[in-house]
Design a protein around this motif. Structure first.
Motif, short mmCIF file in Angstrom:
data_model
loop_
_atom_site.label_atom_id
_atom_site.label_comp_id
_atom_site.label_asym_id
_atom_site.label_seq_id
_atom_site.Cartn_x
_atom_site.Cartn_y
_atom_site.Cartn_z
N UNK A 137 3.58 -5.77 -7.03
CA UNK A 137 2.56 -5.21 -5.87
C UNK A 137 1.70 -6.41 -6.00
N UNK A 138 1.23 -6.97 -7.00
CA UNK A 138 0.37 -8.01 -6.79
C UNK A 138 0.68 -9.50 -6.22
N UNK A 139 2.00 -9.59 -5.93
CA UNK A 139 2.56 -10.79 -5.34
C UNK A 139 2.58 -10.47 -3.86
N UNK A 140 1.95 -9.45 -3.36
CA UNK A 140 1.84 -9.16 -1.82
C UNK A 140 0.64 -10.16 -1.30
N UNK A 141 -0.28 -10.36 -2.10
CA UNK A 141 -1.52 -11.13 -1.60
C UNK A 141 -1.44 -12.34 -0.58
N UNK A 142 -0.80 -13.20 -1.37
CA UNK A 142 -0.30 -14.47 -0.66
C UNK A 142 0.25 -14.33 0.64
N UNK A 143 1.37 -13.52 0.81
CA UNK A 143 1.95 -13.29 1.98
C UNK A 143 1.12 -12.29 3.17
N UNK A 144 0.22 -11.79 2.50
CA UNK A 144 -0.70 -10.90 3.38
C UNK A 144 -1.62 -12.02 4.22
N UNK A 145 -2.09 -13.05 3.38
CA UNK A 145 -2.91 -14.02 3.85
C UNK A 145 -2.09 -14.86 4.86
N UNK A 146 -1.05 -15.14 4.83
CA UNK A 146 -0.17 -15.75 5.59
C UNK A 146 0.15 -15.17 6.91
N UNK A 147 0.12 -13.86 6.72
CA UNK A 147 0.44 -13.05 8.05
C UNK A 147 -0.73 -12.79 8.75
N UNK A 154 -2.14 -1.89 -5.20
CA UNK A 154 -1.94 -2.74 -6.26
C UNK A 154 -2.75 -2.12 -7.71
N UNK A 155 -3.62 -1.11 -7.36
CA UNK A 155 -4.22 -0.76 -8.41
C UNK A 155 -3.67 0.19 -9.36
N UNK A 156 -3.17 1.37 -8.92
CA UNK A 156 -2.26 2.28 -9.63
C UNK A 156 -1.19 3.08 -8.92
N UNK A 157 -0.51 4.07 -9.26
CA UNK A 157 0.62 4.63 -8.85
C UNK A 157 -0.13 6.06 -8.19
N UNK A 158 0.09 6.26 -7.05
CA UNK A 158 -0.51 7.38 -6.16
C UNK A 158 0.38 7.51 -5.01
N UNK A 159 0.94 8.85 -4.90
CA UNK A 159 1.55 9.39 -3.23
C UNK A 159 1.62 10.94 -3.38
N UNK A 160 1.28 11.44 -2.23
CA UNK A 160 1.63 12.55 -2.11
C UNK A 160 3.09 12.89 -1.07
N UNK A 194 3.07 -0.46 6.91
CA UNK A 194 2.64 0.38 8.15
C UNK A 194 1.08 0.31 8.47
N UNK A 195 0.42 0.45 7.43
CA UNK A 195 -1.12 0.28 7.57
C UNK A 195 -1.44 -1.10 8.12
N UNK A 235 9.30 4.01 -6.25
CA UNK A 235 7.93 4.16 -5.99
C UNK A 235 7.41 2.72 -5.14
N UNK A 236 8.11 1.80 -5.45
CA UNK A 236 7.67 0.35 -4.98
C UNK A 236 8.04 0.47 -3.39
N UNK A 237 9.23 0.93 -3.05
CA UNK A 237 9.54 1.15 -1.73
C UNK A 237 8.76 1.99 -1.09
N UNK A 238 8.29 3.16 -1.66
CA UNK A 238 7.40 4.07 -0.96
C UNK A 238 6.09 3.47 -0.69
N UNK A 239 5.68 2.61 -1.65
CA UNK A 239 4.39 2.04 -1.46
C UNK A 239 4.36 0.94 -0.51
N UNK A 240 5.63 0.28 -0.66
CA UNK A 240 5.47 -1.06 0.25
C UNK A 240 5.66 -0.58 1.66
#
Length: 968
Positions: A680-690, A749-755, A844-845, A834-839
């Motif tokens: 999940x920590x590898x999302x950062x650069x792609x978020x900046x590019x977006x 990217x901090x911890x696992x959590x989902x309802x 969406x957010x 879990x990665x697919x769920x969180x990603x």
């Protein structure tokens, strides 16, 4: 002419006389000259005292009839009927032809035509047309002390300074034309800017890119032409020399205003003030900021009986500088000479003194190297200083006969004797010298008499005037096209700088309202949203999902856990060569002398050959990868997820290290979390590019809308200010959106959590099915010793293929038994699920914050943003605010003025061309003896002919001439 010498005559029916010494050959004539040869009897030519005033630049008829005893060549103009097929020679002297009105009018008409052509050429050059259209020009070159200054004075018809190196440190452009009154206007042409380096200039500073240090070429719109001084008295040689000297000193001291160097004439100031100013000039001359300049001193000389000429005089070429620190000037002056010689439309005048060896001329070498010999005319100067030696005469005669140092336009000979500044007196002395009259001085062998039609400054001026007009007539159509093209370009550019609107307040309010409406409609329009989705949102979604953690599920190699020595890695060697699948023993691996069927062992089981005690995740390593609790700093290039993929043995090692004592078979949550957060920590650069791409699209749309909404205000301050304000507006929203999205990224990217248990269970089951399928294929290949190629994805298989694969796997599982790494596979499946769920939640957010947040906010606040920032909220804005917003910026005003000035020059150039064409058309209409139209007008061979068979329609004028010196 001396007795016993051959008489050289032109063939009567010749219509084209070659330039003597040119590329066309004539039968050689052997001439023997004795070293002690002197002139014979006095010729019939008039003496200095008895000769009438010199003819005009167009030549004249001889007043004397032909003298058979003297064998004197008769110089005559041959009239010709324009509608006649042949040229009918009309013999006779000037007194005879003076009775014919037609020939005299024809000669006068041609003189006016030639003046019109050369005047038009000079006017176009004065307006800088040569910067984009090739104009013919004369370029005077030569070595130092080659007589260039005297030659230039004679051609220009005025006394030029010859002492103290004056007029040799910058180019001089001289335009000579006929007028009723004499005048000389002096201008300073600034084409280069003075940019001295912070060190003494050396020859190393002179390069191809920097030919004239410390001078740098200016853009054409920055070049300037300053009027310096106008001289009215032709005979005041002292004033002429003073003005030209001061003009050059002004050129060499560019940081001081040129007005400071304009000299005051007698009567304008007191003698003391005049002397004080000349002391200032002398000081500036002795301590000039630059010893050389490529900028030009321009002279426009007009007066009666002047040839119509345009030419450049360049500083003399030299090989060795007087001072060692000035060696760079050698290369600079050579570069300047080559710069002018290389111009394809330039006619080169090569000054070569007859008291020196032509072989040593460095200027001649440059002409040959630049391939300009075919458009070069040699001018032999200082004929009165010719050594009284046979060898000296023979070398020059061979050049005149085209046997040595051949030039395309032949040679002329001049003799400017004495230091008397009176040009008329010098012309008389020159005439007497070449005619060999009793009052002539100097040694001039009879062997040169055959070239009398090439001797004297008047013959040279007439030839040059005709040649220049002929070349200009050839290029006039192309010049017209280029001027029209440039005029069209400048006109279009000026249209981008319209005049201020009649009602500035209404124009501003209307433009702002139009802008806000268009922006609001655009950012909420389906087309724009679809463009953003396809170009930014969808690629962002694909790349985030592609960063799903990767795990290697192939069969590990095993060792006995009870043998600590086997934990160490083994280097391949003679006794430790990895076995290929075809050489492995079927049915399992040999461990401590026993066989492990299907890779299974009892007890703790086998593990992969690697260090099991390495720390997989430590606080240090987590900080190195980037803690989610710290502020995010993106890398320069978006990554593609974790650098390495975990294998089953590594997962087992993590489980063992995290196991809670007394809870066998339980996998703690601390195992799953680092495997997920690392991905999940590898999302950062792609978020900046977006974010950057989203605002790049927004910025383009907003600025294009601003352009379209401000069509009449683009050259006004409000347009520039509005662009700056909108850039700040978008940057503010970018920072706001970035803060929001980085917060979401930090949480994910901090911890696992989902309802969302349902999505997690679905994704986990799907990923486990994929992993178990790949795991089974590798286990079976390991058992059978087969190689595993590319494994097809489930979605690539048909339903029938999937059913067959399921049946085959059921059979193979019974043979393989339970998978010893089922727990590790389950952990990998959970992490990927879990990665697919969180990603998907993160994607969406992010998209929702842009669609429902950013775009909506912009559409709401854009209406009032610019009016508030511009101070236009009040119903009636303050006048000072409107004045500030409607004003032009300094750069805009400067560009407008430059374009308007250039357009004015081009308009004037077109007017000059059109006027010349009208005069030419009028002159082409035949006239009878009474001045009316008719077909019997007689014109001299100094006449205009055209390309084509008809005198009507499109044509390119070509000017040919037969004069006293021959045909041009």
């Amino acid at each position: 002419m001396a007795r016993g010498q051959p008489l050289i005559k032109r063939e009567p029916n010749s219509s084209s006389l070659r330039a003597i010494g040119g590329s066309r050959q004539t039968p050689a004539t052997t001439i023997q000259t004795a070293p002690s040869e002197t002139r014979g009897a006095r010729s019939g030519a008039p003496s200095v005292d008895t000769r009438p005033p010199p003819p005009s630049a167009l030549g004249s008829f001889d007043d004397e009839d032909e003298d058979d005893d003297d064998e004197c060549m008769l110089m005559e103009v041959k009239p010709v009927k324009l509608k006649s097929e042949a040229h009918h020679e009309i013999p006779g002297s000037q007194s005879m032809q003076a009775s014919f009105i037609g020939p005299n009018r024809a000669l006068k008409d041609f003189g006016q035509k030639l003046k019109d052509i050369n005047d038009a050429l000079g006017e176009l050059q004065a307006r800088g047309i040569q910067h984009f259209a090739s104009l013919p020009e004369l370029v005077l070159v030569g070595d130092q002390s080659s007589g260039k200054s005297s030659l230039m004075s004679a051609i220009a018809g005025l006394s030029l300074p010859r002492s103290s190196g004056t007029c040799t440190r910058c180019p001089i452009h001289i335009r000579v034309s006929r007028a009723d009154e004499w005048s000389c206007r002096v201008f300073l042409k600034q084409d280069y800017e003075f940019q001295p380096p912070d060190h003494p200039i050396t020859i190393r500073d002179v390069t191809k890119a920097n030919k004239f240090p410390p001078w740098v070429k200016l853009d054409s719109n920055q070049q300037a032409r300053h009027e310096f001084k106008t001289i009215r008295d032709r005979f005041d040689s002292e004033e002429i020399e003073t003005v030209l000297r001061c003009a050059q000193v002004a050129i060499l001291n560019p940081t001081t205003s040129h007005r400071s160097f304009i000299p005051k004439t007698n009567g304008e100031v007191s003698e003391d003030a005049r002397q004080q100013h000349m002391d200032f000039i002398a000081s500036k001359e002795a301590n000039a900021e630059s010893q050389f300049s490529p900028n030009t001193v321009a002279l426009e000389v007009t007066g009666p009986d002047l040839a119509d000429l345009n030419f450049y005089d360049l500083p003399g070429v030299f090989i060795t500088a007087k001072r060692s620190e000035d060696r760079f000037l050698e290369r600079v002056v050579q570069n300047l000479t080559c710069e002018y010689i290389s111009r394809k439309s330039a006619i080169i005048l090569w000054a070569v003194p007859m008291n020196q060896d032509a072989e040593n001329s460095y200027a001649s070498k440059l002409i040959r190297e630049m391939g300009a010999g075919d458009r070069c005319v040699g001018v032999m100067t200082k004929a009165d200083l010719l050594p009284n030696e046979a060898q000296a005469s023979s070398s020059w005669l061979s050049m005149l006969n085209g046997q040595a140092h051949r030039t395309g336009l032949g040679y002329f000979i001049t003799s400017r004797q004495g230091t008397d500044p009176d040009l008329d007196e010098q012309n008389k002395l020159e005439e007497a010298f070449f005619n060999g009259t009793a009052d002539s001085t100097g040694y001039w062998p009879n062997a040169f008499d055959q070239f009398k039609d090439r001797c004297g400054i008047e013959k040279l001026k007439s030839f040059l005037s005709l040649k220049l007009g002929e070349e200009f007539s050839k290029v006039l159509p192309e010049v017209t096209r280029e001027v029209n093209k440039r005029l069209h370009e400048v006109t279009l550019r000026l249209q981008t700088y319209p005049d201020p609107p009649a009602n500035p307040e209404m124009e501003i309010i209307t433009s702002l309202a139009e802008f806000s409406i268009r922006v609001k409609d655009r950012v909420m329009h389906q087309d724009f949203v679809s463009q953003w989705s396809s170009q930014m949102a969808e690629p962002f979604k694909r790349v985030i999902l592609s960063l799903k953690p990767k795990f290697k599920v192939n069969e590990p190699e095993f060792v006995d856990l009870n043998n600590p020595a086997s934990y160490m890695r083994k280097r391949p060697g003679p006794d430790n060569v990895p076995t290929t699948p075809s050489k492995r023993p079927r049915g399992g691996l040999q461990v401590n002398g026993g066989q492990v069927n299907g890779g299974q062992t009892n007890g703790d089981g086998p593990v992969k050959v690697e260090e099991l005690d390495r720390v997989v995740f430590t606080p240090t390593s987590q900080r190195r990868l980037g803690s989610p609790n710290t502020s995010f700093t993106p890398s320069s290039t978006p990554g593609r997820g974790p650098s390495t993929s975990k294998n089953l043995m590594e997962i087992r090692s993590i489980i063992r290290r995290s196991a809670i004592p007394g809870q066998p078979g339980l996998v703690p949550t601390s195992v799953y979390e680092p495997l997920y957060t690392e991905a999940a920590r590898s999302w950062g650069p792609h978020l900046e590019q977006f974010i950057a791409q989203t605002f790049g699209l927004l910025n383009r749309e907003v600025m294009q809308t601003l352009d379209s909404a401000f069509p009449n205000l683009k050259n006004r301050a409000i347009y520039t200010i509005s662009k700056q304000l909108m850039a700040e507006f978008l940057d503010c929203h970018r920072k706001e959106l970035r803060d929001q999205l980085l917060l979401i990224y930090s949480l994910e990217s901090h911890r696992l959590f989902t309802l969302d248990d349902e999505s997690l269970a679905r994704n986990k089951a799907s990923e486990k099915k994929i992993l178990e399928r790949h795991r089974h294929i590798h286990r079976w290949a390991h058992r059978t010793g087969e190689n595993v190629g590319r494994i097809s994805k489930i979605e690539e298989l048909t339903e029938e293929e999937l059913a067959q694969e399921a049946l085959r796997m059921q059979k193979e599982v019974r043979q393989l038994g339970a998978d010893p790494y089922d727990q590790e596979v389950s952990v990998a499946a959970y992490v990927r699920g879990y990665y697919l769920t969180a990603a998907n939640r993160f994607i969406d957010y992010v998209a929702m914050h842009v669609m429902s947040g950013l775009f909506s906010r912009i559409s709401l606040v854009i209406k009032t943003y610019l009016p508030e920032k511009l101070g236009l909220n009040d119903r009636h804005a303050a006048p000072e605010i409107l004045d500030r917003l409607i004003s032009e910026g300094p750069e805009t005003a400067k560009m407008r003025m430059a374009l308007m000035a250039e357009k004015e020059k081009l308009d004037q150039a077109m007017a000059i061309i059109v006027n010349l064409e009208k005069r030419e058309a009028a002159a082409a209409t035949p006239r009878n003896d009474n001045g009316g139209a008719g077909g019997g007008a007689i014109h001299p061979e100094l006449s205009m002919r055209t390309n084509g068979n008809s005198s009507r329609g499109d044509r390119t004028p070509i000017y040919s001439a037969t004069t006293a010196y021959g045909e041009a």
